[in-house]
Design a protein around this motif. Structure first.
Motif, PDB file in Angstrom:
ATOM      1  N   HIS A  60       0.848  -1.198   0.000  1.00  0.00           N
ATOM      2  CA  HIS A  60       0.000   0.000   0.000  1.00  0.00           C
ATOM      3  C   HIS A  60       0.884   1.248   0.000  1.00  0.00           C
ATOM      4  N   TYR A  61       0.275   2.369  -0.357  1.00  0.00           N
ATOM      5  CA  TYR A  61       0.972   3.653  -0.315  1.00  0.00           C
ATOM      6  C   TYR A  61       0.739   4.323   1.034  1.00  0.00           C
ATOM      7  N   GLU A  62       1.770   4.973   1.531  1.00  0.00           N
ATOM      8  CA  GLU A  62       1.674   5.830   2.717  1.00  0.00           C
ATOM      9  C   GLU A  62       2.189   7.208   2.336  1.00  0.00           C
ATOM     10  N   TRP A  63       1.748   8.222   3.047  1.00  0.00           N
ATOM     11  CA  TRP A  63       2.187   9.599   2.833  1.00  0.00           C
ATOM     12  C   TRP A  63       3.315   9.890   3.801  1.00  0.00           C
ATOM     13  N   ASN A  64       4.473  10.337   3.290  1.00  0.00           N
ATOM     14  CA  ASN A  64       5.612  10.599   4.174  1.00  0.00           C
ATOM     15  C   ASN A  64       5.752  12.076   4.546  1.00  0.00           C
ATOM     16  N   TYR A  68       3.804  10.267  -1.788  1.00  0.00           N
ATOM     17  CA  TYR A  68       3.405   8.896  -1.499  1.00  0.00           C
ATOM     18  C   TYR A  68       4.606   7.970  -1.622  1.00  0.00           C
ATOM     19  N   ASN A  71       4.853   0.803   0.230  1.00  0.00           N
ATOM     20  CA  ASN A  71       5.302  -0.213   1.182  1.00  0.00           C
ATOM     21  C   ASN A  71       4.878  -1.553   0.614  1.00  0.00           C
ATOM     22  N   PRO A  87      -4.440  -1.464   5.442  1.00  0.00           N
ATOM     23  CA  PRO A  87      -4.580  -0.009   5.355  1.00  0.00           C
ATOM     24  C   PRO A  87      -5.279   0.363   4.050  1.00  0.00           C
ATOM     25  N   TRP A  89      -6.933   3.979   1.608  1.00  0.00           N
ATOM     26  CA  TRP A  89      -7.180   5.401   1.392  1.00  0.00           C
ATOM     27  C   TRP A  89      -8.639   5.569   1.001  1.00  0.00           C
ATOM     28  N   TYR A  98      -6.194   8.435   5.137  1.00  0.00           N
ATOM     29  CA  TYR A  98      -5.506   7.160   5.304  1.00  0.00           C
ATOM     30  C   TYR A  98      -6.047   6.470   6.548  1.00  0.00           C
ATOM     31  N   ARG A 100      -5.466   3.480   8.914  1.00  0.00           N
ATOM     32  CA  ARG A 100      -4.440   2.502   9.268  1.00  0.00           C
ATOM     33  C   ARG A 100      -5.038   1.107   9.337  1.00  0.00           C
TER      34      ARG A 100
END
Length: 124
Positions: A60-64, A68, A71, A87, A89, A98, A100
């Motif tokens: 999945h993508y996470e925002w840092n 994006y 992971n 997770p 969106w 997002y 979790r």
């Protein structure tokens, strides 16, 4: 203290210039991050053969804070009596929230870490 305030202001201005804004999350929905830019489509990934005693957690993508970041998926040790929620969106009013992932004991879709009643007897 002034240096911290200036740093925060510069960081916020640079985010807005990129067209993305991280918005504080509300306590009601428990999202981790809210962003104005939609996440990219999920990457195709090879899912290895099933492993006994493990659950596949998809990539999945996470925002840092700036962009994006992907992971990749992995196997996680299964927890007896729990369901794993990946997770995700969700788009709401032009903003992307997002949610979790995590382990859910009562299978109500709310990970126990964020569930006010993790053993809800009235679950459907």
């Amino acid at each position: 203290m002034k240096k911290l305030a200036v740093s925060l202001a510069v960081g916020a201005a640079s985010l807005l210039s990129l067209g993305a804004a991280v918005i504080p999350a509300t306590a009601q929905a428990q999202p981790g991050v809210v962003v104005r830019v939609a996440p990219p489509p999920p990457r195709p990934e090879h899912v290895p053969p099933p492993r006994k005693g493990y659950v596949w957690a998809p990539g999945h993508y996470e925002w840092n804070g700036h962009r994006y970041v992907w992971n990749k998926g992995t196997y996680m040790r299964a927890r007896n009596g729990y369901a794993y929620r990946a997770p995700q969106w969700d788009e709401r009013d032009g903003r992307w929230e997002y949610q979790r992932g995590g382990w859910d004991r009562d299978h109500d879709g709310v990970p126990n870490a964020h569930d006010r009643r993790p053993d809800n007897p009235n679950r459907s």
